[in-house]
Design an enzyme around this catalytic site. Structure first.
Site, short mmCIF file in Angstrom:
data_model
loop_
_atom_site.label_atom_id
_atom_site.label_comp_id
_atom_site.label_asym_id
_atom_site.label_seq_id
_atom_site.Cartn_x
_atom_site.Cartn_y
_atom_site.Cartn_z
N LYS A 52 7.80 2.76 35.24
CA LYS A 52 8.48 4.06 34.92
C LYS A 52 9.08 4.49 36.13
O LYS A 52 8.97 3.88 37.18
CB LYS A 52 7.01 5.14 34.74
CG LYS A 52 6.23 5.11 33.55
CD LYS A 52 5.19 5.84 33.54
CE LYS A 52 4.16 5.54 32.36
NZ LYS A 52 5.13 5.92 31.01
N LYS A 92 -8.61 6.73 25.34
CA LYS A 92 -7.78 5.78 26.08
C LYS A 92 -8.12 6.11 27.48
O LYS A 92 -7.75 7.27 27.86
CB LYS A 92 -6.29 6.11 25.75
CG LYS A 92 -5.31 5.34 26.88
CD LYS A 92 -3.66 5.60 26.60
CE LYS A 92 -2.85 5.38 27.83
NZ LYS A 92 -1.53 5.60 27.42
N ARG A 132 -1.96 1.60 23.44
CA ARG A 132 -2.36 1.27 22.11
C ARG A 132 -2.94 0.09 22.05
O ARG A 132 -3.67 -0.49 21.20
CB ARG A 132 -1.08 1.22 21.19
CG ARG A 132 0.18 0.42 21.78
CD ARG A 132 1.48 0.58 21.36
NE ARG A 132 2.09 1.87 21.69
CZ ARG A 132 3.28 2.42 21.39
NH1 ARG A 132 3.82 1.88 20.66
NH2 ARG A 132 3.67 3.71 21.80
N1 BES Z 1 1.03 7.36 29.24
C1 BES Z 1 2.32 7.32 28.58
C2 BES Z 1 2.44 8.36 27.48
C3 BES Z 1 2.62 9.66 28.15
C4 BES Z 1 3.78 10.25 28.58
C5 BES Z 1 1.68 10.54 28.62
C6 BES Z 1 4.14 11.45 29.26
C7 BES Z 1 1.89 11.74 29.20
C8 BES Z 1 3.09 12.16 29.69
C9 BES Z 1 2.20 5.61 27.70
O1 BES Z 1 1.63 4.67 27.98
C10 BES Z 1 3.53 5.41 27.73
O2 BES Z 1 4.24 5.19 28.60
N2 BES Z 1 4.34 5.55 26.49
C11 BES Z 1 5.83 5.19 26.40
C12 BES Z 1 5.79 4.60 25.11
C13 BES Z 1 7.03 3.77 24.87
C14 BES Z 1 7.25 2.48 25.80
C15 BES Z 1 7.19 3.12 23.56
C16 BES Z 1 6.50 6.40 26.25
O3 BES Z 1 6.29 7.47 25.66
O4 BES Z 1 7.52 6.15 26.84
ZN ZN Z 2 -0.11 5.28 29.24
MN MN Z 3 2.51 3.71 29.46
#
Ligand code: BES
Ligand code: ZN
Ligand code: MN
Length: 508
Positions: free
Chosen positions: A283, A271, A357
């Site tokens: 975010k 990724k 994903r």
């Molecule tokens: N890149 C993030 C995940 C992440 C979080 C990596 C903290 C490193 C540190 C990913 O794209 C993401 O935002 N995931 C979400 C998924 C959710 C919306 C189902 C998450 O983990 O909150």
């Molecule tokens: Zn991400």
């Molecule tokens: Mn994300």
């Protein structure tokens, strides 16, 4: 790349230069060279050790300045503890480098003559020590115009160690053993550099261009642009990037090193979200800067491919990385949008922050269609939930193949880049069924790392597959004696070891 520490292997009898490092095992066990030096100093070394209650435990250190009868400015005596395992030797090398660099001088000599070699030969001991030192020597200072420590405090102006001389019983054999290790260290350094680089300097196009440069190592590099991705019908990956001013890219890196023509390809997919704002499902501001590291999976794949090519691994491997940027804009995808992936499966995007994903879905499908691999390992900073579950000690491992999973677990124990297997199953898979499309991209509050993995698995045919959720380990990583950086380069050593231990020998 960050400058590499120069490492040289010479014989035990060579005259040392700079800081002289000696090793002591448990109960102050000294090797013959150290004992000889102690005698020349009329026992001052062992006397100092006793005075400081130094017993040779791991991470114990004493310093003797201007030692009599020895022509070096300082002598460091470091404890090795048992140092029985490979990882102990790496950590010892890292600790030694840290001790050296905390003091004045730009060169040092280490007398690598442990009283007890454990399972290692003299050359393996020396080469592992060197790898540990090199991994510890990494810095990312290209944007700093003043000398400050990573914590921001002003530092005394001081020379950094540039050269390390390792004195050992079999210097030629040690140098040979070190060559492959150095290739792996360079791979880890590349991964660290890519993750540390800020997103304004490293977008999908810049990342892809840096991969093109790797063709000098014998890697075959292809960069697919958005027209080509559209022609391939990568609707999921392109939807993530559509809100960004900067176009998406997919890079394919091939290494052909197998002796046998029939050897099947090993595939590694990363990724590469160069910055993840979350998109329209944005975010919160606090900590968002860390999302420059949301390409940690891709960085690991890049570092691995560099390592394999540099050490001319006897294997056929392909690295594929999906590079994109997740931004909010008038062109960005919206929650509720339905996109069609390359596989033909449709996805309802309920949260634009679950974008990794979508990237993996298309790149994994493409990898299987094109390469019919023996196995696929994907790496992604996919979920915050994996950090809740495992913290920063282990990456999450999800797999449809017990053998691949146990090979990864073993490589993790050996390298210290540890993985913990998590479950997959029908009941979890159901959580991402959607009324409006074949699936939705989020599963709800429960088991977030698992529903992320279930989503990814929907794009795996019957290929042996492992998914590594590296959100906790690739960035903001826990520091250690062999990792001084926010960006750990996690996974390069793990996957190199997976290959070396299981896939470079004759076909099984
Ligand atoms: N890149 C993030 C995940 C992440 C979080 C990596 C903290 C490193 C540190 C990913 O794209 C993401 O935002 N995931 C979400 C998924 C959710 C919306 C189902 C998450 O983990 O909150
Ligand atoms: Zn991400
Ligand atoms: Mn994300």
């Amino acid at each position: 790349m960050s400058q590499l520490l120069e490492i040289q292997f010479v014989s035990l009898s060579a005259a040392p230069t700079g800081t002289l490092v000696l090793l002591a095992g448990q109960e102050l066990a000294l090797g013959p060279v150290a004992r000889g030096l102690d005698e020349r100093m009329k026992g001052a070394l062992s006397k100092a050790a006793r005075a400081a209650d130094f017993t040779g435990k791991a991470k114990a250190a004493i310093e003797i300045l201007a030692p009599v009868a020895i022509d070096v400015p300082r002598l460091l005596l470091l404890g090795t503890g048992k140092a029985a395992k490979e990882l102990d030797r790496l950590l010892l090398g890292g600790f030694a480098f840290a001790q050296i660099s905390a003091r004045k001088g730009d060169t040092a000599s280490i007398i690598a003559e442990p009283a007890d070699l454990g399972e290692a030969s003299a050359e393996v001991f020396a080469a592992d020590l060197a790898l540990g030192a090199m991994l510890r020597s990494y810095t990312f200072k290209k944007y700093r115009t003043t000398r400050k420590s990573e914590e921001g405090a002003e530092e005394e102006p001081r020379d950094e160690p540039r050269k390390l001389v390792i004195q050992c019983a079999k210097p030629d054999a040690a140098a040979k053993a070190f060559a492959a290790r150095k290739a792996v260290a360079e791979g880890a350094f590349l991964a660290r550099d890519l993750v540390n680089e800020p997103a304004n300097m490293l977008g999908p196009v810049e990342f892809a261009e840096r991969m093109r440069d790797l063709s000098r190592t014998g890697l075959e590099i292809e960069v697919l642009d958005e027209d080509q991705l559209a022609a391939l019908k990568m609707g999921a990956l392109l939807a993530v990037g559509q809100g960004s001013e900067r176009p998406s890219r997919v890079v394919v890196m091939q290494w052909h090193g197998a002796k046998s023509k029939r050897a099947k390809t090993l595939c590694f997919v990363g990724k590469g979200v160069c910055f993840d704002t979350g998109g329209i499902s944005m975010k919160p501001a606090g900590g968002m800067e860390d999302m420059k590291g949301d390409m940690g999976g891709a960085a690991c794949v890049a570092g691995l491919m560099l390592a394999l090519a540099t050490r001319k691994a006897a294997v056929n491997a392909v690295g594929l990385i999906g590079l994109t940027e997740n931004m909010p804009s008038g062109k960005a995808q919206r929650p509720g949008d339905i996109v069609t992936s390359m596989s033909g499966q449709t996805i309802e995007v309920l949260n634009t922050d679950a974008e990794g994903r979508l990237v993996l879905a298309d790149v994994l499908w493409y990898a299987q269609e094109r390469f019919k691999p023996r196995f696929i390992v994907d790496l992604a900073t996919l979920t915050g939930a994996i950090i809740v579950a495992l913290g920063k000690e282990y990456a999450g491992l999800f797999s449809n193949d017990d053998r691949l999973a146990s090979e990864l677990a073993a490589a993790g124990e050996a390298t210290g880049e540890k993985v913990w297997r998590m479950p997959l199953g029908k009941a979890y898979d159901k959580l991402i069924d959607s009324k409006n499309a074949d699936m939705k991209n989020i599963g709800g509050r429960h088991a977030g790392a698992i529903t992320g993995a279930q989503f990814v698995q929907r794009f795996i045919k019957d290929t042996p597959w492992a998914h590594l959720d590296v959100a906790g380990t690739a960035m903001d990583s826990s520091r250690s004696d062999i990792n001084p950086s926010w960006a750990s380069g996690w996974g390069v050593r793990l996957l190199d070891r997976l290959i070396a231990d299981n896939y470079e020998k004759a076909e099984k």
